[in-house]
Write an enzyme that holds these catalytic residues in place. Sequence first.
Site, PDB file in Angstrom:
ATOM      1  N   ASP A 154     -21.483  16.967 124.426  1.00 46.55           N
ATOM      2  CA  ASP A 154     -20.897  18.042 125.232  1.00 46.55           C
ATOM      3  C   ASP A 154     -21.982  18.986 125.753  1.00 46.55           C
ATOM      4  O   ASP A 154     -21.916  19.465 126.891  1.00 46.55           O
ATOM      5  CB  ASP A 154     -19.876  18.823 124.395  1.00 46.55           C
ATOM      6  CG  ASP A 154     -18.839  17.913 123.785  1.00 46.55           C
ATOM      7  OD1 ASP A 154     -18.264  17.102 124.529  1.00 46.55           O
ATOM      8  OD2 ASP A 154     -18.619  17.987 122.566  1.00 46.55           O
ATOM      9  N   HIS A 180     -14.591  19.322 118.905  1.00 48.93           N
ATOM     10  CA  HIS A 180     -14.942  18.371 119.958  1.00 48.93           C
ATOM     11  C   HIS A 180     -13.648  17.752 120.481  1.00 48.93           C
ATOM     12  O   HIS A 180     -13.181  16.727 120.007  1.00 48.93           O
ATOM     13  CB  HIS A 180     -15.870  17.288 119.399  1.00 48.93           C
ATOM     14  CG  HIS A 180     -16.180  16.206 120.379  1.00 48.93           C
ATOM     15  ND1 HIS A 180     -17.009  16.392 121.454  1.00 48.93           N
ATOM     16  CD2 HIS A 180     -15.745  14.920 120.460  1.00 48.93           C
ATOM     17  CE1 HIS A 180     -17.089  15.272 122.148  1.00 48.93           C
ATOM     18  NE2 HIS A 180     -16.325  14.366 121.562  1.00 48.93           N
TER      19      HIS A 180
END
Length: 291
Positions: A154, A180
């Site tokens: 990410d 996440h």
Amino acid sequence: MKILITGGAGQIAYSLIPLLLSGAIFTNIKIDLLLLDIEPCMDKLEGVKMEIEDSNFKFLNSLTITSDLKTAFSDIDLAILLGGFPRLPGMERKDLLEKNLEIFKVQGEALNNYAKKTVKVLVVANPVNTNCWIANHFSPSIPNENFTSYSYLDQERLSFLLQKEYNAPNQKNIVVWGNHSSTMVPDTSYCEKDIKLTSDNIQFIQNRGASVIEKRKLSSAMSAANGISKHLKKWYYGSNDEIVSFGVFSKGYYNFPEGIFISMPVKTHSEFSYNIVNNLKINDSTRALID
């Protein structure tokens, strides 16, 4: 270094193994590599073994493929847990919880029973924060700090977006807060360049994994392996005072519940050590998203 990769016949392992054995992650370290997968995948894993042998990697010291937990986990220095029930099109990470509970319970017990007590563990399979918590919970003899869950992909996605949309390459001190999943919170407040992310930017990062699945009909593999290599390199060699994002065991900083695994800002040091950066000031809009 004795390294185990679970899900050894899978997509991410296929992209990660060449990085690991070519010296792209650990410089000048010979690797005893163990690849674990379930019995129905052993033919495929045998094919992976053949390809590894044919590649004649410089830093491969020994190679073992197995479906046996004791063989896989005994005396390992590092476990990279890729193996889990895969996220398929239309599935949220929460749909994976029940399917992955038993997998990570068994692997946590194997870590507890067979691995070195100094073993370091990187959990990648989704839902990653929860899977990491399960593995940690079932290996009580291994310190909580030895476990990290994966949010570096990410961070990499956000870094590229800053380069593409804001002409701001190589920004440091990017933070990804939280789980996440589609609720993660990318944050550029601590970068060198003053950048305010739009809601569209934030949603782009939150949903990028689903977008890849929609197009490929498979989850991210090449980019995941690339992010894993950077996570491991930062964890082992240190981040040189840069803030990076790791999923780590929460001690209650930033009002996160204690005892869960959550992505937050850390600084890493040598030999797989890190400290949570616990004094950042979070602006109101980011705090609302985190909450």
